[in-house]
Design a protein around this motif. Structure first.
Motif, short mmCIF file in Angstrom:
data_model
loop_
_atom_site.label_atom_id
_atom_site.label_comp_id
_atom_site.label_asym_id
_atom_site.label_seq_id
_atom_site.Cartn_x
_atom_site.Cartn_y
_atom_site.Cartn_z
N ILE A 279 0.39 -1.30 -0.56
CA ILE A 279 -0.61 -0.33 -1.00
C ILE A 279 -1.23 0.32 0.23
N VAL A 280 -1.33 1.63 0.20
CA VAL A 280 -2.02 2.36 1.27
C VAL A 280 -3.13 3.18 0.63
N ILE A 281 -4.36 2.99 1.10
CA ILE A 281 -5.49 3.78 0.63
C ILE A 281 -5.81 4.78 1.73
N VAL A 282 -5.79 6.06 1.40
CA VAL A 282 -5.88 7.09 2.44
C VAL A 282 -6.80 8.23 2.01
N SER A 283 -7.53 8.76 2.98
CA SER A 283 -8.45 9.87 2.74
C SER A 283 -8.35 10.86 3.89
N GLY A 311 5.93 1.13 -3.40
CA GLY A 311 4.51 0.83 -3.31
C GLY A 311 3.64 1.89 -3.97
N VAL A 312 2.35 1.81 -3.67
CA VAL A 312 1.36 2.74 -4.25
C VAL A 312 0.53 3.34 -3.12
N VAL A 313 0.40 4.64 -3.14
CA VAL A 313 -0.54 5.34 -2.26
C VAL A 313 -1.74 5.77 -3.08
N ILE A 314 -2.93 5.35 -2.68
CA ILE A 314 -4.16 5.80 -3.32
C ILE A 314 -4.73 6.91 -2.44
N SER A 392 -11.15 1.48 -9.20
CA SER A 392 -10.28 1.45 -10.38
C SER A 392 -8.82 1.65 -9.99
N ALA A 393 -8.58 2.56 -9.04
CA ALA A 393 -7.22 2.80 -8.59
C ALA A 393 -6.66 1.56 -7.89
N LEU A 394 -7.49 0.88 -7.09
CA LEU A 394 -7.05 -0.31 -6.39
C LEU A 394 -6.77 -1.45 -7.36
N ALA A 405 -0.35 -8.36 -3.10
CA ALA A 405 0.09 -7.10 -2.49
C ALA A 405 -0.71 -6.83 -1.21
N SER A 406 -0.01 -6.40 -0.17
CA SER A 406 -0.64 -6.10 1.11
C SER A 406 -1.21 -4.67 1.09
N VAL A 407 -2.28 -4.46 1.87
CA VAL A 407 -3.00 -3.19 1.85
C VAL A 407 -3.27 -2.70 3.27
N LEU A 408 -3.00 -1.43 3.51
CA LEU A 408 -3.44 -0.75 4.72
C LEU A 408 -4.42 0.34 4.32
N VAL A 409 -5.45 0.52 5.12
CA VAL A 409 -6.50 1.49 4.82
C VAL A 409 -6.52 2.55 5.92
N MET A 410 -6.52 3.84 5.50
CA MET A 410 -6.51 4.97 6.44
C MET A 410 -7.68 5.89 6.10
N PRO A 411 -8.87 5.65 6.67
CA PRO A 411 -10.03 6.46 6.32
C PRO A 411 -9.94 7.91 6.79
N TYR A 412 -9.12 8.18 7.81
CA TYR A 412 -8.98 9.52 8.35
C TYR A 412 -7.49 9.85 8.44
N GLY A 413 -6.88 9.89 7.26
CA GLY A 413 -5.43 9.96 7.18
C GLY A 413 -4.81 11.19 7.81
#
Length: 424
Positions: A279-283, A311-314, A392-394, A405-413
């Motif tokens: 999972i990658v959460i990106v903004s 995987g899933v990209v949020i 909710s998405a996560l 599931a492993s997660v990477l976070v990208m606040p400034y994608g």
């Protein structure tokens, strides 16, 4: 980021506010923040330093002459370039050379974006600069300067093409097919015709046209050939940190100074990761970069380098102005499937359509959950999974991929470029 028991409370920029969510710390592979790169000077002091120490050229005050017509090309409102902070120092250099205010024109490089309003120009340039200099949108009036080796017509906004001196301003960040923004991009696509931009951008499908790559990138080579034909005399580019503050400035030669800025960007924003995450959460980091999906897509394109197949990209972006771009909207709303977008771009390249195809290519490998202000049914119709909040998405992503599931976070994608070490 605050640890709360066995979870982490994180937040993302979203329009002009933030969205928070909790993430179990055992799932977190990492938060991809800029590297620690201490800067001796920041802000306007760094801008002044760069102007006093240009790379590959004399000082600007030694290049321009009284009576010459000066065009200063800078970014439009869709870019975070702090023109208001940079322009007064450029004006000081021009004044040192005896250049009159009436001989200077500020040109906002639109590319294929909408025209800026007078009030938007005033805000971008700053009150004093807006009142001193003529300000124009780059549109409608172009001069043909030739054709590049790739066959791209070099048609440049006439007030720029006919100027005695051309100065380009911009910010440097990763660009998903030009390698990096800044430098010659102020000319191509900034002040070029839609047909010229289409010809140049058609090379985006080539493997070497990708984020972080300059050498051997045919699209970047075409951009810089157009700038050479136009005759750029001087650039002033800045690198911004995650808070949009100037941490590096480079000035001087359009290529040499740009390359130095790119090297600094790599030290700041290139992120090596051991392997891709489920999972990658990106903004994009909030306004103005997430005003529509057309702009928010830039973060998605960097996130694709971090997400595992299946995987899933949020993707977190307000998209308060909707999709953005007529052609992009047409592709996103009328094509029957993501696969059809990828197939079409291979035979019918269109500006705007290229962004839709880029999203479709990510969809071939991962599901995209979009956290935005757009209507859920509309989001579903463009092949994305809608959510109004990150949590909710996560929760959905964990339900789909499992609690481990492993997660990477990208606040400034849009600025952070992951590089998976196990793919070297």
């Amino acid at each position: 980021m605050i640890q709360e028991g066995f979870s982490m409370l994180l937040s993302f920029g979203y329009n002009k506010t933030t969205l928070q969510y909790n993430l179990p710390d055992e799932n977190l592979l990492g938060v991809l923040l800029p590297n620690e790169t201490p800067a001796a000077l920041t802000g306007e002091a760094e801008v002044k330093r760069a102007l006093q120490n240009p790379i590959g050229t004399p000082r600007l005050s030694e290049i321009v002459r009284p009576g010459e017509k000066i065009a200063i090309v800078t970014s439009d409102i869709t870019r975070p370039m702090p023109t208001y902070a940079v322009l007064p120092h450029v004006a000081e250099e021009l004044a040192l050379a005896g250049v009159r205010d009436e001989d200077v024109t500020i040109v906002f490089a639109l590319g294929i974006h909408r025209e800026m309003t007078p009030e938007e120009m005033r805000k971008a340039a700053g009150e004093e600069m807006f009142s001193r200099f003529a300000c124009l949108n780059a549109s409608k009036d172009y001069t043909h300067l030739g054709v590049s080796q790739n066959g791209t017509p070099v048609d440049i906004f006439t007030p720029v093409a006919k100027a005695d001196r051309i100065i380009c301003l911009g910010n440097i960040e990763y660009h998903y097919f030009a390698g990096y923004s800044g430098g010659s991009k102020a000319i191509m696509p900034g002040v070029s015709t839609p047909s010229a931009i289409q010809s140049n951008h058609s090379m985006m499908v080539r493997e070497s046209a990708c984020a972080g790559n300059l050498e051997g990138n045919p699209l970047r080579r075409d951009i810089e050939e157009a700038a050479a034909m136009c005759g750029v005399d001087y650039i002033l580019n800045v690198v911004l940190d995650e808070h949009k503050q100037i941490v590096c400035a480079v000035a001087g030669d359009v290529t040499l100074a740009h390359r130095e800025g790119c090297r600094y960007l790599d030290r700041l924003y290139r992120k090596d990761i051991d392997h891709r995450a489920d999972i990658v959460i990106v903004s994009q980091g909030g306004a103005p970069k997430d005003l529509n999906l057309y702009q928010t897509q830039k973060a998605l394109d960097n996130a694709k380098h971090a997400v595992a197949k299946g995987g899933v990209v949020i993707l977190v972006g307000s998209c308060r102005e909707g999709l953005g771009g007529t052609t992009f909207q047409e592709w996103m709303t009328t094509m029957p499937s993501p696969e059809s977008m990828v197939e079409r771009i291979g035979r019918d390249f269109q500006l705007g359509g290229h962004k839709a195809a880029a999203i479709a290519m990510v969809l071939q490998n991962a599901e995209i959950c979009l956290v935005s202000e757009m209507e859920p049914d509309f989001v579903r119709s463009i092949f994305l999974t809608p959510y109004s909040d990150v949590q909710s998405a996560l929760d959905y992503a964990f339900q789909k991929l499992g609690p481990d599931a492993s997660v990477l976070v990208m606040p400034y994608g849009g600025s952070t470029l992951p590089h998976a070490m196990d793919e070297q």
